[in-house]
Every structure is written in C-alpha cells, then in structure tokens.
Scaffold this motif. Structure first.
Motif, short mmCIF file in Angstrom:
data_model
loop_
_atom_site.label_atom_id
_atom_site.label_comp_id
_atom_site.label_asym_id
_atom_site.label_seq_id
_atom_site.Cartn_x
_atom_site.Cartn_y
_atom_site.Cartn_z
N ASP A 159 -16.89 -5.60 26.32
CA ASP A 159 -17.22 -6.78 27.14
C ASP A 159 -16.76 -8.08 26.49
OD1 ASP A 159 -18.29 -5.23 28.97
OD2 ASP A 159 -20.40 -5.52 28.37
N SER A 160 -16.87 -8.12 25.17
CA SER A 160 -16.45 -9.34 24.47
C SER A 160 -15.65 -8.93 23.22
CB SER A 160 -17.68 -10.15 24.08
OG SER A 160 -18.61 -9.30 23.45
N PRO A 161 -14.92 -9.88 22.62
CA PRO A 161 -14.11 -9.53 21.44
C PRO A 161 -14.97 -8.92 20.33
CG PRO A 161 -13.59 -11.73 22.21
CD PRO A 161 -14.78 -11.28 22.99
N PHE A 162 -14.41 -7.94 19.63
CA PHE A 162 -15.19 -7.25 18.59
C PHE A 162 -14.29 -6.84 17.43
CE2 PHE A 162 -13.76 -2.88 19.28
CZ PHE A 162 -13.12 -3.02 20.50
N ARG A 452 -5.63 -2.47 27.09
CA ARG A 452 -4.71 -3.58 26.83
C ARG A 452 -5.37 -4.41 25.71
NH1 ARG A 452 -0.80 -4.67 29.26
NH2 ARG A 452 -1.38 -3.70 31.23
N LEU A 453 -4.64 -4.54 24.62
CA LEU A 453 -5.20 -5.23 23.46
C LEU A 453 -4.72 -6.67 23.46
CD1 LEU A 453 -4.96 -2.13 22.72
CD2 LEU A 453 -4.80 -2.83 20.36
N SER A 454 -5.64 -7.62 23.19
CA SER A 454 -5.16 -9.01 23.11
C SER A 454 -5.94 -9.80 22.05
CB SER A 454 -5.26 -9.69 24.47
OG SER A 454 -6.60 -9.69 24.89
N TRP A 455 -5.35 -10.93 21.70
CA TRP A 455 -5.90 -11.79 20.64
C TRP A 455 -6.73 -12.87 21.31
CZ3 TRP A 455 -6.72 -11.16 15.82
CH2 TRP A 455 -6.93 -12.25 14.95
N PHE A 477 -11.00 -9.14 11.56
CA PHE A 477 -10.61 -9.88 12.76
C PHE A 477 -11.31 -9.28 13.97
CE2 PHE A 477 -7.59 -6.42 12.13
CZ PHE A 477 -7.50 -5.83 13.40
N LYS A 478 -11.34 -10.07 15.04
CA LYS A 478 -11.89 -9.56 16.30
C LYS A 478 -10.78 -9.52 17.33
CE LYS A 478 -16.64 -10.93 15.81
NZ LYS A 478 -17.76 -11.67 16.31
N ILE A 479 -10.79 -8.47 18.18
CA ILE A 479 -9.80 -8.42 19.26
C ILE A 479 -10.49 -8.08 20.58
CG2 ILE A 479 -7.73 -7.80 17.95
CD1 ILE A 479 -8.23 -4.91 18.67
N SER A 480 -9.74 -8.33 21.68
CA SER A 480 -10.23 -7.91 22.99
C SER A 480 -9.52 -6.62 23.35
CB SER A 480 -9.88 -8.95 24.06
OG SER A 480 -10.54 -10.13 23.81
N MET A 481 -10.27 -5.66 23.86
CA MET A 481 -9.65 -4.43 24.34
C MET A 481 -10.19 -4.15 25.73
SD MET A 481 -9.57 -2.17 20.82
CE MET A 481 -8.76 -0.73 21.46
N LYS A 482 -9.34 -4.35 26.73
CA LYS A 482 -9.78 -4.20 28.12
C LYS A 482 -9.19 -2.93 28.72
CE LYS A 482 -12.08 -8.01 28.52
NZ LYS A 482 -13.46 -7.78 28.19
N ASP A 483 -10.01 -2.23 29.49
CA ASP A 483 -9.57 -1.03 30.18
C ASP A 483 -8.32 -1.35 31.01
OD1 ASP A 483 -9.27 1.02 32.10
OD2 ASP A 483 -11.35 1.63 31.70
N ARG A 484 -7.22 -0.61 30.80
CA ARG A 484 -5.97 -0.96 31.48
C ARG A 484 -6.07 -0.83 32.99
NH1 ARG A 484 -1.11 2.12 29.50
NH2 ARG A 484 -0.03 0.81 31.00
#
Ligand code: HEM
Length: 488
Positions: A159-162, A452-455, A477-484
């Motif tokens: 849900d949020s960057p981790f 989909r990985l993003s900064w 570091f923390k990243i966002s990983m959203k279900d593609r």
C-alpha cells in the motif's frame, strides 16, 4: 636507565623494520606503521578506490602489511585469473587466522586448508545441496514455492513504500534452513539469534580486536572485546548441537530428508572406513553454509531491486521480454533463463556492478610459488580483487556504467565474458553458485512478472554507493511495488 630506554626503543625499531621488510622477490608496496601496518588505508571512506590507486602505483600485484602480516593483493583480470585458475591449486589454501582457527580448528569448508579433508567435505556438501529441497520437492520447486510466499508478503505490504530487506531475508533464510534442517524457523528466536551471532562474529573477525588477537598472542586470554567471538561461537554451536541431536532421534536410515540427516548417515558409514566425516565437522559446515549462503544472497537481491528502480527503462524491457516469452500463465522454471537473454543479462550486470564480495575470500599459497615473476612464500595470504576484475577496461564493453549489453552480443544473445567472477573461480569457486543462480533468476523473474517497482522519493535519486565490507550492502531504502495487473 637511559641506556635501557634506548635499547628498548632500538629493539622496537628493529622489530618494526624486520616485520615490514619484504622478502626478496616479493611484490612491492607501501611502508606501514608499527603493529597495524597499512590498516589505516582500509579505514578510508572508499578502500576499493585506495586499492585502485595502489595498483596504479605498484602494478597489478602488490603487497600490504595487514596487522603485522604481509599479504599480496591481485588487481585486474589477468593477475586474478593467474591466482584462481591458471595456478589455482598452488593458491588454493587459506591463510592462518588465529582468532577463527582457534574456534573452527580449520574444519568445515570456507576456512579449511587445501587438503583431502576439505575435498571430501566439499564434494559431499555439493551433492547434498543439489539433492535437498523440502521433503520430496526439488530445490527448484522449493525456490518457486518460497518465491510465491515472497510475492504474497510483498502484496500485503504494497500500500505504501517499504523496505524490502526483511522480506528478502526471510525468503533466502527459509531456503537455506529447509535444505540444511528440513524445516522453516519462522518466529524461532533461537535460530534468528544464532544467525545474528554468526554475522556479528564476521564483523568482529574483520575488526581491530581480531587484528590485535592475531598479531599479539599475549593478549589472547585477556578480557578484551575479542572474547565476544568465542562466546558467540559457543552459543551458535550449542544451538546447532541441539538441532543435530533432534535429527539423530528422528532419522530413518536410508530416508534422509535434509542435509543434516544425509551427513549423519555419512558419519555412520565413516565409522566403517577411515574418513573425515564426524559431528564437529558437521557443526562447522552448518555455520559455513549459513554464513556464506545468506548475506551474499540477501545483498544481491537487495541491490537488484535498487538497480531495477534506478533504471526503470531496463525494468520495463525485462517485463516486456518476460511477458512475450512466458505469457501470464505458464509456470516459471530455471530452463527459461535460456529463453530470456535480456533478463538474464540484467541479472548478471547487477552482479557485475555490485560485486557483493569485492575481495572474495583470501587465498594462500600452499607451497613456495611464483606469481607473474614474483616469489610468494608458502602460507602467504592472497587477496583477489573481484571488484577490479568487474571494472577491468580490457575486459568489458562498458566497464564503468550499468549496461546489460556487457552480456549481450550483436544479435541480442546472452554471452558470459570470462571476467565475470562474482562467485570467484577455480578449485575454491563458491560452493553455492548453482543454488544462488537459481535463486536469483527465479526470485527476480517472479518479482518482475508480478510488480512494477518504482522510486517513491522524487526529491533524491537512488543511492548506488555500496557500504564497503566483506559483503557490500546498499544503504537502507524504501521502494514502491505495485501489482502490475492493477497498475497497468
Ligand atoms: C549471490 C550469492 C553468492 C555470492 C556472490 C558468493 C560468492 C562467493 C565467493 C566470492 C567465494 C570465495 C571463493 C574463493 O575463495 O575464491 C565464495 C565461497 C563460498 N561460498 Fe559463496 N556466494 C554466494 C552464495 C552462496 C551460497 C548460497 C552458498 C551456500 C549454499 C555459498 C557457499 C560458499 C562456500 C561454502 C564457499 C567456500 C568454498 C571453499 O572454500 O571451498 N555461497 N562464495
């Protein structure tokens, strides 16, 4: 009195000059300070840069005084290859390291001398690592199952960057523990404590107190911080002993389910013929495999996620290739590596750029030997700078940039240059290379297929500077990983 003081000063000076003197024909290098030698060079912010500068000054083979002992450093592909491969056997020893040897007694594999015993332990461990997944599952199936748990855990937290580190750690440790012990240790605090103590001991081993212990035998029994290493070892071995006892009770002969079972069976056979299989070897082997097989793997996966967000166009190209070749339904398997040259090249390029074990594990000459014209006395420590090999301008198309083309030919086919050595090479090559390569491919391809990985922090770019150590990690570091499927 004054004469006595002068005598002491002169003796110390003599001792210092004698210790600093390089034997005839030995590789050149800078002078070091009394007792600590050239150690201050390694306290600088970027020790790998210092080694580059020394290689420029003294050539690809030079020497440094590490806490009172002269060690040889090899730099760039030709000299590292000479040590690891061309003269692989002559340099297949491990240097004496009293603080470790006093505990481990040269048993196990990683610090064992080049010997028949090391060969026997290594050969059998390799066989067991290949054979044991969990229960009847193959190692490949086991990794895929673990990858699916990883995906679930990430999805629950996306849900949020981790910080992805704890998730990667769990996945890697679960594979090692299921192969070695035949079970997961989730929420088992004694297993986690044992792992932490092993990693703490590696830190101590590289630190100033270990140097003092090694250089000055008189201090070994004093209550100084190096005693923590012995206390840690005691606790780790007690934990492992308990596990081995449990396996002895449950073992059904002929039906080994994991590494410990199989090794215990081998001990029984060994009682009939003279061989090196015995319980203390097993305990040290378990420490070796847990230590060598966890930090390096976790670090590589952690770096991989960071590079994939730092180079979004590379990530997207991998995903396009994976989608085109595998579609959304087919089951992933190791053989797919051949069908995914770009993704495979990206994984290799991440390993090249990050070189998680920058100086490998030190080797030693097992006899008086020659190295590119220099004389190397028996027992000398030899460091192979794998980081320098991975940036050697004579070997790589793009030595100083992240570019998967380093592993692709003009037709876009995967090619592996000889100078790709994250696992080292020769007789001491990493024992877990195959397992590690399977894990890297299956974990990363599964992640790329699903997310989909993003900064998330647009105010600053990802920091690709490694923290120098026996294993190089990125800063947290923390990243966002959203279900593609949701984000496409
Ligand atoms: C990406 C992951 C890994 C990397 C980059 C890596 C790298 C290395 C390197 C550079 C060495 C030193 C070789 C030499 O002395 O020249 C080594 C040795 C070793 N590695 Fe790995 N390793 C990895 C994963 C593993 C795994 C998963 C295991 C265990 C299952 C493992 C077990 C060992 C052992 C036992 C040795 C000592 C071999 C010997 O002394 O004969 N490694 N590894």
């Amino acid at each position: 009195m004054a004469i006595l003081s002068w005598l002491i000063v002169l003796s110390l000076l003599f001792l210092y000059l004698w210790k600093n003197q390089r034997p005839k024909g030995f590789p050149p290098g800078p002078w070091g300070l009394p007792l600590i030698g050239n150690l201050l060079q390694f306290s600088k912010k970027d020790p790998l840069k210092v080694l580059d500068q020394l290689a420029q000054k003294y050539g690809p083979i030079f020497s440094l005084n590490i806490g009172g002992t002269l060690a040889v450093f090899t730099h760039g592909f030709p000299s590292v290859k000479e040590v690891l491969v061309t003269k692989g056997t002559e340099f297949a020893g491990r240097p004496d390291n009293p603080i470790v040897d006093d505990i481990v007694k040269k048993k196990g594999i990683v610090t064992a001398s080049y010997s028949q015993t090391w060969k026997e332990q290594r050969r059998l461990s390799l066989m067991f690592l290949r054979n044991f997944g969990l229960g009847k599952k193959s190692v490949e199936e086991k990794i895929l199952q673990e990858a699916s748990y990883l995906i679930e855990a990430i999805a629950e937290n996306s849900d949020s960057p981790f910080d992805p580190h704890p998730f990667l750690k769990t996945a890697v440790i679960n594979i090692m523990s299921s192969i070695l012990f035949g079970k997961h240790f989730e929420n088992d605090s004694s297993f986690n404590t044992a792992l932490d103590l092993i990693h703490q001991s590696i830190e101590i081993m590289m630190g100033p107190w270990a140097m003092l212990y090694n250089a000055v035998p008189l201090v070994r029994r004093l209550p100084l911080p190096h005693q923590r290493m012995a206390r840690n070892a005691h606790k780790v071995l007690a934990f492992l002993e308990k596990e081995v006892e449990e396996h002895k009770r449950t073992l059904i002969p002929g039906e080994s389910q994991n590494f410990i079972d199989a090794y215990l069976e081998e001990i029984k056979k060994a009682e009939r013929k003279a061989s090196s299989f015995e319980e203390e070897q097993l305990l040290i082997l378990l420490v070796d495999l847990l230590s060598a097989g966890s930090q390096t793997m976790i670090a590589t996966l952690w770096w991989a996620l960071l590079y994939l967000v730092a180079f979004p166009e590379v990530q997207e190209k991998c995903q396009k290739e994976i989608d085109a070749i595998l579609g959304s339904n087919s089951n992933l398997q190791c053989e797919d590596r051949e069908k995914l040259p770009y993704t495979n090249a990206v994984i290799h390029e991440i390993q090249r750029c990050t070189t998680v074990g920058p100086l490998g594990v030190p080797h030693a000459s097992i006899q008086n030997a020659k190295l590119c014209g220099y004389q190397i006395p028996k027992g000398t420590a030899i460091f192979t700078n794998l980081h320098s090999v991975h940036h050697d301008e004579s070997q790589w198309k793009f030595p100083h940039e992240f570019n998967p083309s380093n592993f692709l030919n003009a037709k876009g086919e995967f090619v592996k240059p000889e100078a790709f050595l994250p696992f080292s090479a020769g007789p001491r090559v990493c024992l877990g290379e195959n397992l590690a390569r399977m894990e890297l491919f299956l974990f990363l391809t599964t992640i790329l297929r699903n997310f989909r990985l993003s900064w998330p922090d647009k105010s600053q770019a990802p920091d690709l500077t490694p923290k120098f150590g026996p294993t190089q990690f990125p800063s947290s570091f923390k990243i966002s990983m959203k279900d593609r499927q949701e984000s496409d």
